[in-house]
Design an enzyme around this catalytic site. Structure first.
Site, short mmCIF file in Angstrom:
data_model
loop_
_atom_site.label_atom_id
_atom_site.label_comp_id
_atom_site.label_asym_id
_atom_site.label_seq_id
_atom_site.Cartn_x
_atom_site.Cartn_y
_atom_site.Cartn_z
N CYS A 273 3.01 2.25 6.81
CA CYS A 273 3.78 3.25 7.28
C CYS A 273 5.33 3.31 6.82
CB CYS A 273 3.63 3.42 8.92
SG CYS A 273 2.25 3.11 9.40
N GLY B 295 1.28 7.26 4.76
CA GLY B 295 0.13 7.33 5.88
C GLY B 295 -0.28 8.54 5.93
N ASN C 154 6.92 0.10 11.25
CA ASN C 154 6.07 -0.05 9.46
C ASN C 154 5.93 -1.44 9.54
OD1 ASN C 154 6.83 0.44 5.94
ND2 ASN C 154 4.70 -0.21 7.49
N GLY C 155 4.50 -2.00 9.66
CA GLY C 155 4.63 -3.77 9.12
C GLY C 155 3.71 -3.82 9.96
N TYR D 245 1.12 -0.34 -5.66
CA TYR D 245 0.84 0.42 -4.78
C TYR D 245 1.26 1.80 -4.01
CZ TYR D 245 -2.99 3.28 -2.65
OH TYR D 245 -3.31 4.14 -1.42
O1 PRP Z 1 -10.33 -0.88 -5.34
P1 PRP Z 1 -10.20 0.45 -4.08
O2 PRP Z 1 -10.37 -0.30 -2.92
O3 PRP Z 1 -11.13 1.52 -4.84
O4 PRP Z 1 -8.78 0.43 -4.00
C1 PRP Z 1 -7.19 0.96 -5.16
C2 PRP Z 1 -7.96 2.11 -5.55
O5 PRP Z 1 -7.26 2.52 -4.41
C3 PRP Z 1 -5.66 3.64 -4.74
O6 PRP Z 1 -5.98 4.96 -5.63
P2 PRP Z 1 -6.28 6.12 -4.45
O7 PRP Z 1 -6.86 6.80 -4.70
O8 PRP Z 1 -5.87 5.06 -3.29
O9 PRP Z 1 -4.21 7.08 -4.17
P3 PRP Z 1 -4.00 6.94 -5.72
O10 PRP Z 1 -4.10 8.05 -6.03
O11 PRP Z 1 -2.03 6.43 -5.68
O12 PRP Z 1 -3.77 5.93 -7.10
C4 PRP Z 1 -5.44 2.75 -5.85
O13 PRP Z 1 -4.40 3.43 -6.85
C5 PRP Z 1 -6.96 1.76 -7.52
O14 PRP Z 1 -7.25 3.62 -7.47
N1 GLN Z 2 0.63 -0.06 8.56
C1 GLN Z 2 2.28 0.21 9.49
O1 GLN Z 2 2.49 -0.21 8.88
C2 GLN Z 2 0.68 0.77 10.83
C3 GLN Z 2 2.01 0.20 12.05
C4 GLN Z 2 1.58 -0.55 13.10
N2 GLN Z 2 0.92 -1.89 12.80
C5 GLN Z 2 -0.08 0.61 13.14
O2 GLN Z 2 -0.62 0.00 13.34
O3 GLN Z 2 0.41 1.29 14.14
MG MG Z 3 -5.59 4.38 -7.55
#
Ligand code: PRP
Ligand code: GLN
Ligand code: MG
Length: 504
Positions: A2, A28, A101-102, A257
């Site tokens: 988050c 998020g 967040n966490g 990421y």
């Molecule tokens: O193997 P998977 O389960 O598919 O997950 C990995 C993928 O998901 C994310 O992309 P995302 O579309 O979330 O965001 P981005 O546009 O920032 O790359 C990440 O960058 C990879 O491309």
């Molecule tokens: N990704 C997060 O940081 C989530 C915070 C919290 N555990 C929730 O689910 O709302």
């Molecule tokens: Mg991606």
């Protein structure tokens, strides 16, 4: 993951918090919330949706006050119900509102003891509401009124002893000030900013430094692991180390990421780390595929672009943006269900045929988690006429669940769990597959700050820095949050009450 933000200002903060949340939207996409404080009353607006959809002009008008906190949510505990959107609120002691967040790793245990010992009821299945009640219970124990900074720090010290897991937190206490703290391992990021407006000092805390940039605060420093920051409503800043054995273990997946490339986390430029990942992976490709026949390097947008460009440079091959990203589709990995994630890949990315036709292409992604993206992207590259399709991942194989705020609760959903590279390669239909080595990934990020001695790398290594994660806990987590369990929960969510929500 988050995003959290908090500002102690001298003029209305609603717009600045809104802007900061927009900049943190990549952390998020499910829900967003803002609480401001005006004349000793909290004003709240939170709901499911993107920042731009949750806050309409009428909500913004009601979010009055020069102090406030905000949150964008990617659920990793509890449900996706609007009643679990953040910030959360408790009325006692004083009135406290909190955003987190966490993920806590001992939420169930502490929820039980909270009720037994303090008769505190938690009305949702969110770990963040538990965390708020733990903090509230500790603040309640302070003898003095008003609370001194020392009382605040004693409460955070006690929270660290009770709670386990990952937590970057921002909270507001009525009549007092804003508290922010980071868990003793500093798993989730948190930084502090400052600015002066008409001679008055204002402070801001945020998950990522980009949020400070966006609203005109100067970056002061990262909040240290275990440290608490207290800014009273007169803008006096107090800080103290509240953990017994703090040791920085930032989550390495933030650099792979989650975070934006223009952020600095724990003094490391996320962008430079990604470039360095590209360089190291490029070297590995040169070493291990010395007789390769790659014609062109193509990133899978968006996160992998910085690494892919550097791989192309290292291999001395052209870099082409062969996939166009639909800017109106968000990040697929942080979408809540596998069905939606699968559907979104093709809606999000489309191939430029000329860049693939009769070429041997090296596609680059930052990570392969469930394999949802890579499987479909390789298919699309072939449909666009590629002769051979290779894939390189700037992160190593993701083999283990995450328990610290990334929604990877179940090892069986991870394509690399229990599989070797050849097998994964076959499953996603590539002609060749190569992953970054973990040592190289660590070196790429540590290059930006050699003082970081260890990272939180559990999804790659299976080692959990909080020391309390065993197979029993992982089984429990899977039973709560795997795709199947979440599908069962959707019905129950409908019955959830939305308490404290003014702005529907
Ligand atoms: O193997 P998977 O389960 O598919 O997950 C990995 C993928 O998901 C994310 O992309 P995302 O579309 O979330 O965001 P981005 O546009 O920032 O790359 C990440 O960058 C990879 O491309
Ligand atoms: N990704 C997060 O940081 C989530 C915070 C919290 N555990 C929730 O689910 O709302
Ligand atoms: Mg991606």
């Amino acid at each position: 993951m988050c995003g959290i933000v908090g500002i102690v200002g001298s003029t209305p903060v609603n717009q600045s918090i809104y802007d900061a949340l927009t900049v943190l939207q990549h952390r998020g996409q499910d829900a967003a919330g803002i609480v401001t404080l005006e004349s000793n009353r909290f004003r709240l607006r939170k709901a499911n949706g993107l920042v731009r959809d949750v806050f309409e002009a009428r909500h913004m008008q009601r979010l009055q006050g020069s102090v406030g906190i905000g949150h964008v949510r990617y659920p990793t505990a509890g449900s996706s119900s609007a009643s679990e959107a953040q910030p959360f609120y408790v009325n006692s002691p004083f009135g406290i509102s909190l955003a987190h967040n966490g993920n806590l790793t001992n939420a169930a245990d502490i929820e039980e003891s909270l009720f037994k010992e303090a008769r505190r009821h938690v009305n949702t299945s969110s770990d963040s509401e538990i965390l708020l009640n733990i903090l509230a219970n500790q603040l309640e124990k302070a003898a003095s009124y008003p609370l001194s900074p020392n009382d605040i720090f004693s409460a955070v010290r006690a929270v660290h002893k009770i709670v386990s897991g990952a937590y970057a937190v921002v909270a507001m206490v009525i009549g007092h000030g804003l508290i922010a703290f980071r868990d003793p391992n500093g798993i989730r990021p948190l930084c502090l900013g400052r600015r002066e407006v008409d001679g008055k000092v204002e402070y801001m805390v945020a998950s990522e430094s980009v949020a400070l940039d966006a609203v005109g605060f100067d970056f002061v420093r990262d909040v240290a692991p275990g440290e608490a920051v207290y800014i009273d409503f007169n803008s006096e800043l107090y800080t103290e180390q509240c953990a017994e054995n703090p040791a920085l273990h930032p989550c390495i997946f933030e650099f792979v990421y989650f975070a934006r490339p223009d952020s600095f986390i724990d003094k490391v430029s996320v962008y430079s780390a990604r470039v360095c990942m590209g360089q190291k992976l490029g070297e590995k490709i040169k070493r291990e595929w010395y007789d390769h026949d790659i014609d062109v390097v193509i990133p899978i947008p968006e996160t992998s672009c910085d690494s892919a460009l550097e791989i192309a440079r290292t291999l001395d091959k052209p870099y082409r943006q062969g996939f166009v990203k639909n800017r109106y589709v968000g990040r697929t990995f942080i979408m809540p269900g596998q069905h939606m994630r699968r559907k979104s890949v093709r809606r999000k990315l489309n191939a430029i045929r000329s860049e693939f036709k009769d070429k041997n292409v090296l596609l680059v992604d930052d990570s392969i988690v469930r394999g949802t993206t890579s499987e479909q992207i390789i298919e699309m590259a072939r449909e666009a006429g590629a002769r051979k399709v290779y894939l390189a991942s700037a992160a190593p194989e993701v083999r283990f669940p995450n328990v610290y705020g990334i929604d990877m609760p179940s090892a069986n959903e991870l394509i690399a769990h229990g599989r070797e590279v050849d097998e994964i390669c076959k499953m996603i239909g590539a002609d060749g597959l190569i992953f970054q080595d973990l040592d190289d990934l660590v070196a790429a990020v540590a290059d930006g700050n050699p003082d970081i001695k260890e990272f939180e790398t559990s999804v790659f290594s299976g080692t959990y820095v909080t020391g309390d994660v065993n197979q029993q806990y992982l089984d429990y987590l899977e039973s709560l949050r795997s795709e199947d369990s979440k599908a069962r929960e959707i019905q129950q969510d409908l019955a959830n009450l939305e308490l404290h929500n003014e702005g529907v």
